[in-house]
Design a protein around this motif. Structure first.
Motif, PDB file in Angstrom:
ATOM      1  N   SER A  53       0.876  -1.181   0.175  1.00 42.57           N
ATOM      2  CA  SER A  53       0.056  -0.027  -0.085  1.00 42.57           C
ATOM      3  C   SER A  53       0.856   1.034   0.334  1.00 42.57           C
ATOM      4  N   GLY A  54       0.363   2.263  -0.080  1.00 40.27           N
ATOM      5  CA  GLY A  54       0.896   3.748  -0.114  1.00 40.27           C
ATOM      6  C   GLY A  54       1.445   4.050   1.360  1.00 40.27           C
ATOM      7  N   THR A  55       0.798   3.333   2.239  1.00 40.47           N
ATOM      8  CA  THR A  55       1.073   3.512   3.857  1.00 40.47           C
ATOM      9  C   THR A  55       2.263   2.668   4.005  1.00 40.47           C
ATOM     10  N   LEU A  58       5.385   4.348   2.478  1.00 44.20           N
ATOM     11  CA  LEU A  58       5.988   5.461   3.405  1.00 44.20           C
ATOM     12  C   LEU A  58       6.660   4.980   4.541  1.00 44.20           C
ATOM     13  N   PHE A  80      -3.869  13.275   4.209  1.00 51.75           N
ATOM     14  CA  PHE A  80      -4.370  11.903   4.533  1.00 51.75           C
ATOM     15  C   PHE A  80      -3.753  11.636   5.788  1.00 51.75           C
ATOM     16  N   ALA A  82      -2.227   9.091   6.845  1.00 48.23           N
ATOM     17  CA  ALA A  82      -0.875   8.201   6.805  1.00 48.23           C
ATOM     18  C   ALA A  82       0.336   8.785   6.456  1.00 48.23           C
ATOM     19  N   SER A  83       0.168  10.365   5.896  1.00 48.69           N
ATOM     20  CA  SER A  83       1.556  10.994   5.592  1.00 48.69           C
ATOM     21  C   SER A  83       2.225  11.385   7.047  1.00 48.69           C
ATOM     22  N   VAL A 125       3.917  16.616   0.534  1.00 48.14           N
ATOM     23  CA  VAL A 125       2.848  16.019   0.197  1.00 48.14           C
ATOM     24  C   VAL A 125       2.490  16.609  -1.163  1.00 48.14           C
ATOM     25  N   ASP A 151       5.593  12.405  -0.513  1.00 45.63           N
ATOM     26  CA  ASP A 151       4.515  11.596  -0.599  1.00 45.63           C
ATOM     27  C   ASP A 151       3.904  11.849  -1.719  1.00 45.63           C
ATOM     28  N   SER A 174       0.788   5.539  -3.946  1.00 38.30           N
ATOM     29  CA  SER A 174      -0.481   4.750  -3.556  1.00 38.30           C
ATOM     30  C   SER A 174      -1.045   4.381  -4.955  1.00 38.30           C
ATOM     31  N   TYR A 176      -4.202   2.742  -4.505  1.00 37.74           N
ATOM     32  CA  TYR A 176      -5.778   2.552  -4.112  1.00 37.74           C
ATOM     33  C   TYR A 176      -6.569   2.934  -5.179  1.00 37.74           C
ATOM     34  N   GLU A 185      -5.370  -2.469  -4.037  1.00 32.95           N
ATOM     35  CA  GLU A 185      -4.450  -2.070  -2.881  1.00 32.95           C
ATOM     36  C   GLU A 185      -3.004  -2.241  -3.512  1.00 32.95           C
ATOM     37  N   GLY A 186      -2.069  -1.146  -3.043  1.00 35.00           N
ATOM     38  CA  GLY A 186      -0.587  -1.408  -3.415  1.00 35.00           C
ATOM     39  C   GLY A 186       0.072  -0.167  -3.339  1.00 35.00           C
ATOM     40  N   TYR A 303      -9.236  17.836   3.487  1.00 37.47           N
ATOM     41  CA  TYR A 303      -9.515  16.952   4.488  1.00 37.47           C
ATOM     42  C   TYR A 303     -10.128  17.826   5.463  1.00 37.47           C
TER      43      TYR A 303
HETATM   44  C1  LIG Z   1      -1.488  11.676   0.493  1.00 33.35           C
HETATM   45  C2  LIG Z   1      -1.677  10.328   0.807  1.00 33.35           C
HETATM   46  N1  LIG Z   1      -0.704   9.764   1.622  1.00 33.35           N
HETATM   47  C3  LIG Z   1      -0.622   8.462   1.839  1.00 33.35           C
HETATM   48  C4  LIG Z   1      -1.728   7.565   1.335  1.00 33.35           C
HETATM   49  C5  LIG Z   1      -1.835   6.031   1.858  1.00 33.35           C
HETATM   50  O1  LIG Z   1      -1.889   5.293   0.847  1.00 33.35           O
HETATM   51  P1  LIG Z   1      -2.701   3.947   0.845  1.00 33.35           P
HETATM   52  O2  LIG Z   1      -4.138   4.128   1.078  1.00 33.35           O
HETATM   53  O3  LIG Z   1      -2.610   3.118  -0.349  1.00 33.35           O
HETATM   54  O4  LIG Z   1      -2.259   3.187   2.067  1.00 33.35           O
HETATM   55  C6  LIG Z   1      -2.940   8.344   0.539  1.00 33.35           C
HETATM   56  C7  LIG Z   1      -4.008   7.529   0.156  1.00 33.35           C
HETATM   57  O5  LIG Z   1      -5.080   7.175   0.594  1.00 33.35           O
HETATM   58  C8  LIG Z   1      -2.804   9.490   0.550  1.00 33.35           C
HETATM   59  O6  LIG Z   1      -3.608  10.318  -0.285  1.00 33.35           O
END
Ligand SMILES: Cc1ncc(COP(=O)(O)O)c(C=O)c1O
Length: 358
Positions: A53-55, A58, A80, A82-83, A125, A151, A174, A176, A185-186, A303
């Motif tokens: 995933s993107g998470t 990172l 988001f 996760a950043s 980001v 990011d 990401s 998603y 996912e990835g 957000y």
């Molecule tokens: C700016 C940002 N960072 C991180 C993520 C995390 O990616 P993921 O949902 O694939 O884990 C996302 C996406 O949802 C995102 O938009």
């Protein structure tokens, strides 16, 4: 309802998935390697490491840069979660800098003010498919010997001054379903540094350079070949989709720039955004949301609660004030800009936005 996103899964993706299922090579196999090679080539970087995933991309990228307990990493709270959470996973501390009012990206001047002897990295980001102000950010990182982890989860294919995302540091993507391209996912890490790529490969697969040998603490953050096969099919189409996103955004801006109470997204000079989202400011956002919803326009608020104001971060003791971020969170809303929109749908979005009573 004109939806805010519409994932594009075609016959190519379906056929590619069936081929993998029949091949028996299902996880981190030949399709993953091919996807990594083609993604690196497309983003003009030397190495790409696929993750789950993107998470996790990172998280792995920060660990590969040696970030951990006692370190500070500067990022934006207008993103988001996760950043910032990726920093917490490493036991380091997220430090939030404010954003530029015009572009919503992290403000380089505010980054510099927040640097301490503990600062080890910056995570700019590239929100909404726009580019952060990378030249000054790069200069600050060089001056203070900081790593940059871009990011790029929302900015596949975006450019600044002719250079691709990922040209200034390690970049994380990401895939998603709502993103500019998907593997369901990835995620992906790109870098020009062979040592970072090597460490990232180990960390995503239990610290294992070969079967049942484990050199360091790692995780199972592997990508499957099913995901990579979808990603390869999507990679062949993403430029066309990005062009359509850009054309849709240009049309919306040309039609909305004179509408009262609305500010269309600004584009940084020298940048080529890929409009993951088309984010406007609206004078009375809640009224705008209500009327858009009633008239069948799918909207999103990215957000509504900045990261430093989330209950999790309040519990962690965050009391920082970020006035530009907090104001943006009250005013932004995103309109559909995805590549599957028809001209009739674009016209309808313009008609409804132009008729808003704010
Ligand atoms: C700016 C940002 N960072 C991180 C993520 C995390 O990616 P993921 O949902 O694939 O884990 C996302 C996406 O949802 C995102 O938009």
């Amino acid at each position: 309802m004109i939806s805010i996103s519409r994932p594009q899964i075609g016959e190519e993706e379906k056929a590619a998935v069936m081929k993998v299922l029949e091949s028996g090579q299902l996880v981190q196999g030949p399709r993953v390697q091919e996807f990594e090679e083609k993604f690196a080539a497309w983003t003009e970087t030397k190495y790409a490491v696929a993750t789950s995933s993107g998470t996790t991309a990172l998280h792995v990228a920060l660990l590969a840069h040696g970030i951990g307990e006692g370190d500070e990493v500067i990022t934006t709270a207008f993103s988001f979660i996760a950043s910032a959470n990726c920093i917490l996973y490493t036991n380091a501390r997220p430090v939030f800098a404010d954003i530029e009012a015009q572009y919503f990206m992290i403000d380089p001047m505010d980054i510099e003010k927040r640097i301490t002897p503990k600062t080890k990295a910056i995570i700019p980001v590239h929100l909404f498919g726009q580019m952060s102000d990378m030249e000054p950010i790069y200069a600050i990182a060089q001056k203070h010997n900081l790593a940059i982890v871009e990011d790029a989860c929302q900015s596949h294919g975006a450019k600044l001054n002719g250079k691709s995302v990922g040209a200034w540091g390690t970049a994380c993507y990401s895939f998603y379903p709502t993103k500019n391209m998907t593997t369901i996912e990835g995620g992906m890490i790109t870098t020009n540094d062979p040592a970072i790529a090597e460490r990232a490969r180990l960390i995503r697969n239990h610290g294992s350079p070969k079967r049942y040998l484990h050199e360091m603490l790692g995780f199972n953050f592997r990508m499957t070949d099913l995901q990579a096969a979808i990603g390869l099919a999507q990679l062949a189409k993403v430029e066309g989709w990005n062009d359509k996103r850009k054309a849709n955004a240009a049309f919306l801006t040309s039609q909305l720039k004179k509408v009262d109470g609305i500010t269309p997204p600004a584009v940084r000079p020298g940048s080529e955004p890929v409009f993951h989202q088309y984010t406007i400011r609206a004078k009375n956002r809640d009224r705008a949301l209500e009327q858009l919803g009633q008239k069948g326009i799918g909207v999103g608020v990215y957000y509504p609660i900045p990261i430093h104001m989330q209950p999790l971060y309040k519990k962690l003791g965050y009391e920082v004030s970020l006035p530009v971020t907090e104001q943006a969170a009250l005013e932004v809303l995103s309109l559909p800009v995805h590549p599957a929109l028809s001209q009739a749908e674009l016209d309808e979005i313009v008609k409804v936005v132009a008729s808003l009573e704010l």
